[in-house]
Design a protein around this motif. Structure first.
Motif, short mmCIF file in Angstrom:
data_model
loop_
_atom_site.label_atom_id
_atom_site.label_comp_id
_atom_site.label_asym_id
_atom_site.label_seq_id
_atom_site.Cartn_x
_atom_site.Cartn_y
_atom_site.Cartn_z
N LEU C 486 0.84 -1.19 0.00
CA LEU C 486 0.00 0.00 0.00
C LEU C 486 0.88 1.26 0.00
CD1 LEU C 486 -2.92 0.97 0.16
CD2 LEU C 486 -2.81 0.79 2.63
N ALA C 487 1.93 1.22 0.81
CA ALA C 487 2.83 2.38 0.89
C ALA C 487 3.45 2.67 -0.47
CB ALA C 487 3.91 2.13 1.94
N LEU C 488 3.87 1.60 -1.17
CA LEU C 488 4.43 1.81 -2.51
C LEU C 488 3.42 2.51 -3.40
CD1 LEU C 488 6.38 -1.43 -3.46
CD2 LEU C 488 7.26 0.87 -3.06
N GLY C 489 2.17 2.03 -3.31
CA GLY C 489 1.11 2.63 -4.12
C GLY C 489 0.90 4.11 -3.82
N TYR C 490 1.19 4.53 -2.58
CA TYR C 490 1.09 5.96 -2.25
C TYR C 490 2.32 6.72 -2.70
CZ TYR C 490 -2.85 4.91 0.90
OH TYR C 490 -4.05 4.53 1.43
N ILE C 491 3.48 6.05 -2.61
CA ILE C 491 4.72 6.78 -2.92
C ILE C 491 4.83 7.06 -4.41
CG2 ILE C 491 7.24 6.58 -2.90
CD1 ILE C 491 6.91 5.04 -0.24
N PHE C 492 4.43 6.08 -5.25
CA PHE C 492 4.52 6.30 -6.71
C PHE C 492 3.86 7.62 -7.14
CE2 PHE C 492 4.85 1.46 -7.61
CZ PHE C 492 6.22 1.52 -7.45
N PRO C 493 2.57 7.84 -6.82
CA PRO C 493 1.95 9.09 -7.30
C PRO C 493 2.66 10.32 -6.78
CG PRO C 493 0.29 7.64 -6.36
CD PRO C 493 1.61 7.01 -6.08
N MET C 494 3.16 10.26 -5.55
CA MET C 494 3.83 11.46 -5.02
C MET C 494 5.03 11.80 -5.89
SD MET C 494 3.56 11.30 -0.96
CE MET C 494 2.01 10.82 -0.21
N ILE C 495 5.68 10.76 -6.43
CA ILE C 495 6.85 11.02 -7.28
C ILE C 495 6.42 11.45 -8.68
CG2 ILE C 495 8.91 10.00 -8.32
CD1 ILE C 495 9.02 8.17 -5.81
N TYR C 496 5.54 10.61 -9.32
CA TYR C 496 5.29 10.92 -10.73
C TYR C 496 4.40 12.15 -10.91
CZ TYR C 496 0.89 8.12 -10.57
OH TYR C 496 -0.34 7.61 -10.29
N LEU C 497 3.58 12.47 -9.92
CA LEU C 497 2.78 13.69 -10.07
C LEU C 497 3.67 14.92 -10.00
CD1 LEU C 497 -0.51 12.92 -8.09
CD2 LEU C 497 -0.18 13.01 -10.56
N VAL C 498 4.63 14.90 -9.08
CA VAL C 498 5.57 16.03 -9.01
C VAL C 498 6.39 16.08 -10.30
CG1 VAL C 498 7.56 16.96 -7.77
CG2 VAL C 498 5.65 15.99 -6.50
N TRP C 499 6.82 14.91 -10.76
CA TRP C 499 7.59 14.84 -12.00
C TRP C 499 6.80 15.46 -13.16
CZ3 TRP C 499 6.30 12.31 -16.54
CH2 TRP C 499 7.34 12.15 -17.48
N SER C 500 5.50 15.15 -13.19
CA SER C 500 4.68 15.60 -14.31
C SER C 500 4.55 17.12 -14.35
CB SER C 500 3.29 14.97 -14.26
OG SER C 500 2.49 15.65 -13.31
N LEU C 501 4.74 17.77 -13.20
CA LEU C 501 4.62 19.23 -13.19
C LEU C 501 5.58 19.86 -14.18
CD1 LEU C 501 4.31 20.09 -9.39
CD2 LEU C 501 2.54 20.16 -11.13
N ARG C 502 6.74 19.21 -14.36
CA ARG C 502 7.75 19.77 -15.25
C ARG C 502 7.79 19.01 -16.58
NH1 ARG C 502 11.72 23.41 -14.51
NH2 ARG C 502 13.44 23.23 -16.02
N TYR C 503 7.65 17.69 -16.49
CA TYR C 503 7.90 16.89 -17.70
C TYR C 503 6.63 16.29 -18.30
CZ TYR C 503 12.58 17.31 -15.83
OH TYR C 503 13.75 17.82 -15.35
N GLY C 504 5.51 16.46 -17.62
CA GLY C 504 4.27 15.87 -18.15
C GLY C 504 3.85 16.52 -19.45
#
Lengths: 91, 225, 550
Positions: C486-504
């Motif tokens: 479950l924790a992994l499932g929460y950590i992924f979005p925190m990373i890729y959503l922040v990533w998407s702010l610049r590279y999405g």
């Protein structure tokens, strides 16, 4: 004080007089603490609250939705009382 | 405080200034009033909790509550009810004056309202002082309590202090806002920019009165029998 | 060509930087000041999003430590006191600083005015004030945690919280009291906004269901929150002055505190659940490309839940000394809540039926939500039954039940909504593949964590205990292992959503071909939401021409 103002104060003055009269009634009841006096006192206080709500706070002049909200608070206090007292009165 | 008035102001129409998020002034007036009514609902439920406590205590310990209630200063409470009812009248006066653009009269009515509110607080303070003198402050550790063997009576008296204290806080807040509002409202042209603020505040003031009208019988009156 | 038709053909939107287009709300001003003192509902929504994410992480860390501790049956990892503080912090933070504000203050603030075609909420300054009050309450809570924590459980039951606990109860109570006022102001703002700020043509029955659920939630904010304010204030007075109202030694009644507490805290469950239902009611029609089935029923069910929820709080108190008559009536009324809840579930299902379904990330979350909500809801019926509740009260069965509603429901809806509206909030697309993977992780991880707890509870493992009999270890290890997934499932979005702010990828105005006013403005919206004030001449969820094309 303009005539307009004097005319506009007719209702507030009447309400004030009525409130003081009702309070007088309550104080009188308080002097003769006969059994069941509490019900009369509660009824008189209820009338006072209604007068304030509808005339001083002018709920009577508001659109239905505000009138509904004005009354809803009391309804919810009633829910709280009734459901809690269901417990205390049947223990 | 001497109201600063301008005779030009009286010539300006009584109105409000439109805020950016609204389309019409009627909408803005309606929203402001609606918002205050919503707030008053929350206030009513806040006091409702304390009144429920008083009621439950009465169900659980009727004798103790009656014994405690006779120690409340009935006539001070009654006088305070009269004071607040009169302050509601002066508040209505301020609102009606504001609608007619009678700024001087409005300011005087507001000052009278604040004055009556202060009278209430002074009487209340005297009442608390008498309670202290008569050893009716069970929540203070260092002060012996007048009914030491009647534990349940303490609870009712403490609830009385909580409810009247909370009401007092509301009144102090009300007077503070009223003074600031009076100062603003005495400026020239105020009624053509923010007339509805007087009405909105008036609702709050009447509500303080309304709460007292419920608190007084719940604590002082119906428990005497 | 009507507005709705013209807007159908508007996506993909013209790129940013089109001449004459006003800057969007993110690029309108850049200073920190322009964020912290902003009265723009969208910026306030983002401020709230950052705040509640912080608290979600904090609460999750506490949860992780609880699960770590329960890997061994003898409680060797933390002391008893530390364990008590951990589950209290987890509860207080998650309930009051994540779940309750989560969807209303973020999506609600950001979307509600846009969905009804308004420029802002009715009282923008009050809106800003509510965030500052939230921060103020948050500081009390952080102070409590830093100086040593509190061990009463999130319910603060008297007389433990008043007489026996030697921890920082008063600051913790003040934090909850203060944050309550922020909820009240948000609720007040939404009620008035929905009543007075709707665009021309936006009638009540043209509102998206999300707005209906926000309305129902806001009513609960207004009607329930003050009662917990006063209940907790009485606890503060009890601790500070010994006023005795909840103290049995003086003739007071601790059960009275429970009445006042649950008068708020049961409706609070619907503060957490209703907004989630609103989000799901937006996602499901968009990804089935089909009109929401039984719109009016779903709308009325929201109001029905918001009112019924005030009549059922006693089902938390079946074994606490409440009278039998009260228990019976609360039990009966609790069953009634199943009706509007089931109405919603059936309507979502009927919407999906024969739709042209796209299983993008938001839809995956929505499907997960429906399944988990059904499981959580049905186990709720077990708990509303007096005889079964006697058996499973205060066991892990209850813990599993409400986590299915709170995490399986609210948190999944929150994540689903976050992905669904992310393009609107930020103007960027999130990476779809990663989105699906993490939705999958969360679903698997969640069930692995919490399903064993149903079994544990039924077998008799009480909640809030630090140690347990060795025969429960296997299920506990399973649950703890699930929490890692479950924790992994929460950590992924925190990373890729922040990533998407610049590279999405840059988002078009309406990447999902969804309906509703929020998709008719640019992504991200301009400062005043619409370039020209909209007039509404279309029904909600009007996916008809899409259907005929499919």
């Amino acid at each position: 004080m303009t005539p307009d103002f004097v005319r506009s104060m007719r209702v507030p003055v009447l309400v004030c007089a009525a409130l003081l009269g009702l309070l007088g009634g309550n104080l009188l009841l308080g002097q003769f603490a006969f059994p069941g006096a509490g019900y009369f006192e509660a009824a008189l206080s209820g009338v006072m609250v209604l007068l304030l709500l509808f005339f001083s706070m002018e709920l009577i002049r508001e659109p239905p939705v505000i009138r509904f909200f004005g009354v809803a608070g009391f309804l919810w206090v009633a829910i709280m009382f009734v459901m809690t007292l269901t417990d205390y009165l049947t223990r | 405080m001497r109201p600063v008035l301008s005779y030009v102001a009286a010539a300006l129409p009584v109105d409000i200034a439109l805020e950016e998020q609204f389309t019409t002034k009627a909408q803005q007036r309606h929203a402001a009033k609606f918002g205050m009514w919503c707030w008053l609902i929350t206030e009513l439920l806040l006091f409702g909790g304390l009144l429920l406590v008083a009621t439950v205590l009465r169900v659980l310990h009727p004798a103790s509550v009656s014994a405690a209630a006779t120690h409340l200063k009935f006539w001070i409470g009654a006088s305070n009810t009269v004071v607040l009812i009169c302050s509601s009248l002066t508040m209505s006066g301020a609102i009606n004056a504001s609608r007619l653009g009678l700024q001087t009269l409005m300011v005087r009515c507001m000052l009278a309202t604040g004055g009556l509110g202060s009278v209430f607080l002074l009487l209340k303070a005297y009442e608390y002082y008498r309670d202290y003198q008569e050893h009716m402050v069970p929540f203070l550790d260092w002060r012996p309590y007048a009914l030491p063997h009647d534990h349940a009576s303490r609870l009712f008296i403490n609830d009385y202090f909580a409810a009247t204290g909370l009401h007092g806080v509301h009144l102090i807040t009300g007077i503070a806002i009223l003074l600031v509002l009076t100062r603003q409202a005495s400026r020239a042209g105020y009624l053509s920019l923010h007339q509805n603020r007087i009405e909105i505040f008036g609702l709050y003031w009447h509500f303080i009165d309304l709460v007292w009208i419920i608190v007084f019988p719940t604590l002082y009156l119906v428990n005497r029998g | 060509m009507s507005l709705s038709e013209s807007l159908l053909h508007r996506d993909p939107a013209p790129g940013r930087g089109t001449i004459g287009r006003p800057p969007d709300y993110l690029h309108d001003e850049h200073t920190l000041r322009s964020w912290f003192f902003s009265i723009d509902h969208k910026r306030i929504g983002i401020l709230y999003l950052l705040s509640i994410t912080f608290f979600f992480v904090l609460g999750s860390i506490a949860a992780g430590l609880i699960r770590l501790s329960l890997v061994v049956p003898n409680g060797a990892i933390f002391s008893n006191d530390t364990y008590n503080k951990l589950f209290t912090i987890h509860g207080v933070v998650m309930v009051w600083f994540f779940l309750i504000p989560s969807i209303p203050t973020t999506f609600g603030n950001f979307l509600l005015p846009i969905m009804i075609g308004a420029r802002d909420v009715a009282f923008p300054r009050l809106n800003r004030l509510s965030w500052y009050i939230f921060v103020c309450g948050a500081l009390f809570t952080l102070f409590t945690i830093v100086v040593g924590g509190v061990d009463t459980g999130w319910t603060f039951y008297a007389p433990f919280s008043t007489t026996f606990s030697n921890t920082w109860v008063i600051p913790a109570l003040l934090g909850v009291i203060v944050v309550g006022f922020s909820s009240i102001l948000t609720g007040l703002n939404f009620v008035v906004t929905l009543h007075t700020m709707r665009a021309p043509g936006m009638t009540w029955f043209r509102l998206p269901i999300f707005c209906w659920t926000m309305y129902a939630t806001s009513l609960i904010f207004l009607l329930a929150t003050p009662v917990i304010t006063i209940a907790l204030l009485l606890l503060v007075l009890e601790r500070a002055f010994g006023i005795g109202i909840f103290d049995p030694a003086l003739g007071g009644d601790p059960v009275l505190f429970e009445h006042l507490f649950w008068f708020y805290s049961h409706p609070a469950v619907y503060i957490m659940v209703l907004p989630g239902m609103g989000v799901i009611s937006e996602i499901v029609p968009a990804f089935a490309q089909k009109k929401l089935f039984g719109y009016r029923f779903v709308a009325y069910a929201s109001l029905g839940l918001a009112s019924l929820t005030f009549f059922v709080w006693g089902h938390h108190m079946f074994v606490n000394g409440q009278s039998e008559v009260a228990s019976l009536s609360f039990s009966l009324l609790s069953f009634a809540v199943a009706v509007p809840s089931a109405v919603k579930v059936y309507n979502w299902t009927a919407t999906i039926y024969k739709g042209s379904i796209k299983l993008d990330t938001p839809m995956l979350y929505a499907m997960g939500y429906i399944g988990l909500f059904v499981l959580g809801g049905l186990t709720g019926l077990f708990l509303a039954t007096l005889a079964i509740d006697e058996h499973v009260h205060d066991t892990y069965f209850v813990v599993a039940h409400f986590h299915y509603i709170m995490v399986g429901g609210t948190a999944l809806a929150f994540l689903g909504g976050l992905h669904y509206w992310w393009p609107k909030f930020t103007g960027r697309m999130y990476p779809e593949g990663w989105g699906r993977v993490s939705a999958f992780f969360i679903f698997i991880g969640f069930n692995t964590t919490f399903f064993p707890q149903f079994l544990l509870g039924y077998l008799g493992m009480p909640r809030r205990y630090h140690t347990y009999p060795p025969e429960f270890q296997l299920l506990n290890i399973l649950s703890s292992a699930g929490s890692l997934i479950l924790a992994l499932g929460y950590i992924f979005p925190m990373i890729y959503l922040v990533w998407s702010l610049r590279y999405g990828k840059r988002a078009p105005a309406n990447p999902w071909h969804a309906r509703g006013l929020e998709w008719m403005t640019t992504s991200p919206p301009p400062k005043h939401n619409f370039e020209t004030p909209p007039t509404v001449d279309f029904e909600p969820y009007d996916y008809r021409d899409r259907e005929s094309r499919v």
